[in-house]
Design a protein around this motif. Structure first.
Motif, PDB file in Angstrom:
ATOM      1  N   ASP A  27       6.308  15.158   7.341  1.00 50.18           N
ATOM      2  CA  ASP A  27       7.710  15.353   6.975  1.00 50.18           C
ATOM      3  C   ASP A  27       7.915  15.268   5.470  1.00 50.18           C
ATOM      4  N   LEU A  28       6.891  15.633   4.692  1.00 53.21           N
ATOM      5  CA  LEU A  28       6.931  15.442   3.242  1.00 53.21           C
ATOM      6  C   LEU A  28       8.127  16.128   2.600  1.00 53.21           C
ATOM      7  N   GLU A  29       8.401  17.376   2.959  1.00 57.47           N
ATOM      8  CA  GLU A  29       9.490  18.113   2.322  1.00 57.47           C
ATOM      9  C   GLU A  29      10.845  17.469   2.603  1.00 57.47           C
ATOM     10  N   LEU A  30      10.996  16.883   3.792  1.00 58.75           N
ATOM     11  CA  LEU A  30      12.255  16.210   4.129  1.00 58.75           C
ATOM     12  C   LEU A  30      12.439  14.923   3.342  1.00 58.75           C
ATOM     13  N   LEU A  31      11.330  14.364   2.879  1.00 58.91           N
ATOM     14  CA  LEU A  31      11.399  13.093   2.164  1.00 58.91           C
ATOM     15  C   LEU A  31      11.636  13.268   0.666  1.00 58.91           C
ATOM     16  N   LYS A  32      11.453  14.458   0.164  1.00 64.78           N
ATOM     17  CA  LYS A  32      11.667  14.706  -1.262  1.00 64.78           C
ATOM     18  C   LYS A  32      13.156  14.745  -1.576  1.00 64.78           C
ATOM     19  N   LEU A  83       2.368   4.413  -8.457  1.00 65.63           N
ATOM     20  CA  LEU A  83       3.796   4.617  -8.678  1.00 65.63           C
ATOM     21  C   LEU A  83       4.060   5.976  -9.328  1.00 65.63           C
ATOM     22  N   TRP A  84       3.232   6.341 -10.304  1.00 64.80           N
ATOM     23  CA  TRP A  84       3.375   7.625 -10.999  1.00 64.80           C
ATOM     24  C   TRP A  84       3.194   8.784 -10.024  1.00 64.80           C
ATOM     25  N   ASN A  85       2.194   8.675  -9.151  1.00 65.29           N
ATOM     26  CA  ASN A  85       1.974   9.714  -8.142  1.00 65.29           C
ATOM     27  C   ASN A  85       3.147   9.788  -7.168  1.00 65.29           C
ATOM     28  N   GLU A  86       3.668   8.626  -6.788  1.00 65.33           N
ATOM     29  CA  GLU A  86       4.823   8.581  -5.887  1.00 65.33           C
ATOM     30  C   GLU A  86       6.032   9.238  -6.537  1.00 65.33           C
ATOM     31  N   ALA A  87       6.254   8.941  -7.805  1.00 60.75           N
ATOM     32  CA  ALA A  87       7.397   9.524  -8.528  1.00 60.75           C
ATOM     33  C   ALA A  87       7.274  11.040  -8.595  1.00 60.75           C
ATOM     34  N   ARG A  88       6.080  11.535  -8.844  1.00 62.77           N
ATOM     35  CA  ARG A  88       5.876  12.986  -8.916  1.00 62.77           C
ATOM     36  C   ARG A  88       6.037  13.641  -7.543  1.00 62.77           C
ATOM     37  N   THR A  89       5.653  12.930  -6.500  1.00 67.00           N
ATOM     38  CA  THR A  89       5.706  13.505  -5.152  1.00 67.00           C
ATOM     39  C   THR A  89       7.125  13.627  -4.633  1.00 67.00           C
ATOM     40  N   TYR A  90       7.926  12.563  -4.785  1.00 61.92           N
ATOM     41  CA  TYR A  90       9.240  12.525  -4.132  1.00 61.92           C
ATOM     42  C   TYR A  90      10.403  12.801  -5.081  1.00 61.92           C
ATOM     43  N   GLY A  91      10.210  12.637  -6.367  1.00 67.50           N
ATOM     44  CA  GLY A  91      11.255  12.964  -7.335  1.00 67.50           C
ATOM     45  C   GLY A  91      12.471  12.068  -7.300  1.00 67.50           C
ATOM     46  N   ASP A  92      12.320  10.841  -6.764  1.00 67.84           N
ATOM     47  CA  ASP A  92      13.491   9.963  -6.625  1.00 67.84           C
ATOM     48  C   ASP A  92      13.312   8.618  -7.319  1.00 67.84           C
ATOM     49  N   ILE A  93      12.345   8.514  -8.234  1.00 64.03           N
ATOM     50  CA  ILE A  93      12.083   7.257  -8.935  1.00 64.03           C
ATOM     51  C   ILE A  93      12.442   7.408 -10.405  1.00 64.03           C
ATOM     52  N   GLN A  94      13.140   6.411 -10.927  1.00 64.80           N
ATOM     53  CA  GLN A  94      13.411   6.321 -12.356  1.00 64.80           C
ATOM     54  C   GLN A  94      12.622   5.140 -12.915  1.00 64.80           C
ATOM     55  N   THR A 150       0.841  -1.195   0.000  1.00 66.00           N
ATOM     56  CA  THR A 150       0.000   0.000   0.000  1.00 66.00           C
ATOM     57  C   THR A 150       0.872   1.238   0.000  1.00 66.00           C
ATOM     58  N   SER A 151       0.428   2.254  -0.698  1.00 65.96           N
ATOM     59  CA  SER A 151       1.186   3.498  -0.767  1.00 65.96           C
ATOM     60  C   SER A 151       0.778   4.409   0.377  1.00 65.96           C
ATOM     61  N   GLU A 152       1.692   5.299   0.748  1.00 70.51           N
ATOM     62  CA  GLU A 152       1.428   6.225   1.847  1.00 70.51           C
ATOM     63  C   GLU A 152       0.708   7.461   1.326  1.00 70.51           C
ATOM     64  N   ASP A 153      -0.228   7.939   2.089  1.00 70.77           N
ATOM     65  CA  ASP A 153      -0.971   9.139   1.711  1.00 70.77           C
ATOM     66  C   ASP A 153      -0.090  10.356   1.965  1.00 70.77           C
ATOM     67  N   SER A 154       0.478  10.920   0.919  1.00 66.26           N
ATOM     68  CA  SER A 154       1.426  12.035   1.066  1.00 66.26           C
ATOM     69  C   SER A 154       0.752  13.291   1.598  1.00 66.26           C
ATOM     70  N   MET A 185       9.548   3.862   1.227  1.00 61.35           N
ATOM     71  CA  MET A 185       9.330   4.861   2.268  1.00 61.35           C
ATOM     72  C   MET A 185      10.294   4.649   3.430  1.00 61.35           C
ATOM     73  N   ALA A 186      10.587   3.398   3.764  1.00 57.29           N
ATOM     74  CA  ALA A 186      11.534   3.125   4.847  1.00 57.29           C
ATOM     75  C   ALA A 186      12.928   3.636   4.487  1.00 57.29           C
ATOM     76  N   VAL A 187      13.350   3.464   3.241  1.00 66.08           N
ATOM     77  CA  VAL A 187      14.656   3.986   2.806  1.00 66.08           C
ATOM     78  C   VAL A 187      14.659   5.509   2.880  1.00 66.08           C
ATOM     79  N   ARG A 188      13.562   6.149   2.435  1.00 65.17           N
ATOM     80  CA  ARG A 188      13.488   7.620   2.477  1.00 65.17           C
ATOM     81  C   ARG A 188      13.595   8.138   3.910  1.00 65.17           C
TER      82      ARG A 188
END
Length: 607
Positions: free
Chosen positions: A366-371, A433-444, A357-361, A398-401
């Motif tokens: 701490d969203l800004e710290l996770l980007k 996954l697409w939403n996660e990539a847009r939110t955190y900017g760390d997915i290729q 399950t994905s986390e509700d951003s 999310m655990a790695v972030r």
């Protein structure tokens, strides 16, 4: 990566490869894959690909797929923003992967499937943009989020089609499905199937696990038996695994558990007590009755749990481990989209838990710290880290972030980290996954559907990002379940840092085996150069591939220095670790807390 084959006779294999490569050519002039096995992974298996403009599927020779069509569907210009482009920085540089696809089982299909998945994802993104202010659209997006828990309660008698539980985002390690039921009917036979999604044009979906309980035996035996297997349209049924096994000496371990519990099928001497409407009861005076132990019994309640492990799927019944089933190539747990239960069974409840399950951003404080920190075109990175991950491993990312991606070196931009993730066959997962990539900017995102046997493509992508997108002195590969207490400390001298030498140093060529390795910029750049020139040999195991690529570079004149680090633990954690492997999200957070408390690289729990 986990060690697959130790003590491999590399010299002999290379002689065999050279002989076969010289003798075996396909009818249209290109080289062909040297192994016919679909389930085993030979570490030194390679092909120098030379594909024609169209790729033909040998299983369905009448069907020819145009590589131009596949390339166009994946690499055609799209209406996406600059922010969204950040998740596609290696995408176009991998356009020639189609030229290597037939080397691997399901390689061509994985790219074809990715074309369909990408078209659907982009259509969904376009629809979201057009109706962004529509309130119902917002509700629709929330409804599509992957649930952590699903259940169906109340007694249900199965009809001819059985019972189906849809799993919108598949399964991941730690997921479980618990079935409370009573075998009944004339025979008491039933089956549990974990199925995926059928491809367009295929009549039936693949079966990742077929769990068939036959209480009165079958054509092979009159005794109760459990039969496990897989099925897909390309290869039909695989090899049956039976419990009890007709060959007990071949009982293998999966996740350190027996393929079939040795007690199944053995004489079980005990005093039984049976109740009925007529109060019939066996007693001590009736003596001791010998019978064979079998976990399911007609007319008796059972609690059966299928649990997704690292190497396979485990079944426990009433708290006892009964069977283990190792994953088979291209049939992996993230593919599961449905649980199907059928047969002579009174179904009381089905519970699926630990689902990805994905986390509700929107509610993350701490969203800004996770980007991710933006890359600076004027700054050379000390280290670029590419992390292998699969689409529905939301919690691991999310655990790695929240742990080692919070090091000052990462936050300051001296070290950059990106997750390398293939597309999923499930559109809901791709949208998350697409939403996660847009939110955190760390997915290729990778232009292929994620199968384990294609991970060498990710190694190539990591080398490309570390040299062509970013400019890094060193490039590191690791996994989303690996933890390190000191990122900069893993760097040694130029060349490859072999964090774990799978060939025990005495058998050339050496390769890094385990949760990670580091190479210098010149090596990563040479990998991409060979790929562009069509000279990069592909291997099923990516750590083997990197080791052999480097050995070839060394023979061609590149100066290479190998370093060993024994404190990298491939299977778990030991105090004083440099890298700990196979750490779940909870373990990662625990290890991070210990570091923050000043306890150093100390493991959690009883490890």
């Amino acid at each position: 990566m986990k060690k697959w084959y130790g003590g491999v006779l590399v010299a002999s294999l290379f002689m065999l490869l050279i002989l076969r490569y010289g003798l075996l050519k396909n009818p249209i002039g290109g080289s062909i894959l040297l192994s016919s096995s679909s389930n085993a992974s030979e570490p030194l298996e390679w092909v120098h690909p030379a594909l024609p403009p169209a790729v033909q599927n040998p299983e369905t020779s009448s069907q020819v797929f145009s590589s131009d069509t596949m390339v166009f569907s994946l690499f055609a210009p799209r209406n996406i923003s600059n922010e969204e482009q950040k998740s596609l920085q290696t995408w176009n540089l991998l356009k020639h992967l189609i030229d290597h696809a037939q080397v691997f089982a399901n390689g061509v299909e994985a790219i074809k499937e990715a074309g369909n998945a990408w078209n659907n994802l982009m259509a969904s993104a376009d629809e979201e943009r057009l109706s962004y202010t529509n309130e119902s659209s917002s509700r629709k997006v929330k409804e599509k989020q992957c649930p952590h828990f699903l259940n169906k309660m109340n007694a249900t008698e199965l009809d001819d089609s059985g019972y189906k539980l849809w799993l919108p985002c598949g399964l991941t390690q730690g997921s479980s499905i618990t079935i409370i039921s009573i075998p009944d009917g004339l025979l008491g036979n039933f089956r549990i199937d974990l199925t995926g999604e059928a491809l367009p044009g295929e009549p039936d979906p693949p079966i990742i696990l077929h769990y068939n309980v036959r209480l009165h035996g079958d054509k092979i035996t009159e005794d109760p038996v459990i039969v496990q297997n897989t099925w897909n349209a390309a290869h039909d049924w695989g090899e049956e695994e039976r419990c009890p096994s007709p060959s007990p000496e071949k009982n293998k371990k999966v996740d350190e558990l027996d393929q079939c519990n040795k007690m199944v099928g053995r004489n079980d001497t005990r005093v039984t007590s049976m109740h009925s409407d007529h109060s019939r009861r066996s007693s001590l005076q009736e003596g001791t009755k010998a019978r064979r132990y079998f976990p399911f019994k007609q007319g008796q309640l059972s609690v059966a749990t299928l649990r997704v492990g690292m190497e396979g799927i485990q079944m426990t019944v009433d708290g006892k481990h009964i069977t283990s089933f190792a994953y088979r190539e291209t049939l992996e747990p993230w593919l599961v989209s449905q649980v199907r239960i059928s047969g002579d069974l009174n179904l009381i409840s089905v519970v699926a838990s630990g689902l990805p399950t994905s986390e509700d951003s929107e509610h993350a404080i701490d969203l800004e710290l996770l980007k991710s920190a933006p890359l600076s075109p004027k700054r050379t990175l000390d280290l670029f880290i590419g992390v292998f991950s699969t689409a529905n491993n939301f919690k691991r990312r999310m655990a790695v972030r929240r742990t080692w991606m919070q090091y000052a070196a990462v936050r300051s931009g001296a070290v950059a980290v990106r997750f390398f993730v293939g597309l999923h066959k499930n559109q809901i997962v791709n949208e998350e996954l697409w939403n996660e990539a847009r939110t955190y900017g760390d997915i290729q995102l990778m232009p292929f559907v994620d199968y384990y046997n294609l991970i060498t493509f990710k190694t190539l992508a990591i080398c490309i990002f570390g040299t062509e997108v970013a400019s890094a002195k060193y490039v590191m590969k690791t996994d989303d379940d690996a933890f390190t207490p000191d990122l900069i400390g893993v760097l040694k001298a130029s060349g490859i840092l072999a964090l774990r030498n799978g060939l025990k140093r005495r058998t050339p060529p050496p390769w890094a085996h385990g949760p990670g390795y580091v190479v210098s910029r010149d090596i990563a750049k040479a990998v991409y150069k060979k790929f562009k020139e069509g000279r990069l040999k592909m291997f099923k195991l990516e750590d083997v591939a990197m080791g052999i690529w480097i050995a070839e570079m060394k023979r061609e004149g590149l100066e290479v220095k190998y370093e060993m680090e024994e404190r990298v633990h491939n299977e778990g954690c030991k105090d004083g670790y440099v890298v700990a492997h196979y750490q779940g999200p909870r373990e990662m957070l625990c290890l991070w807390q210990k570091l923050q408390e000043g306890n150093g690289a100390r493991c959690c729990g009883d490890r």
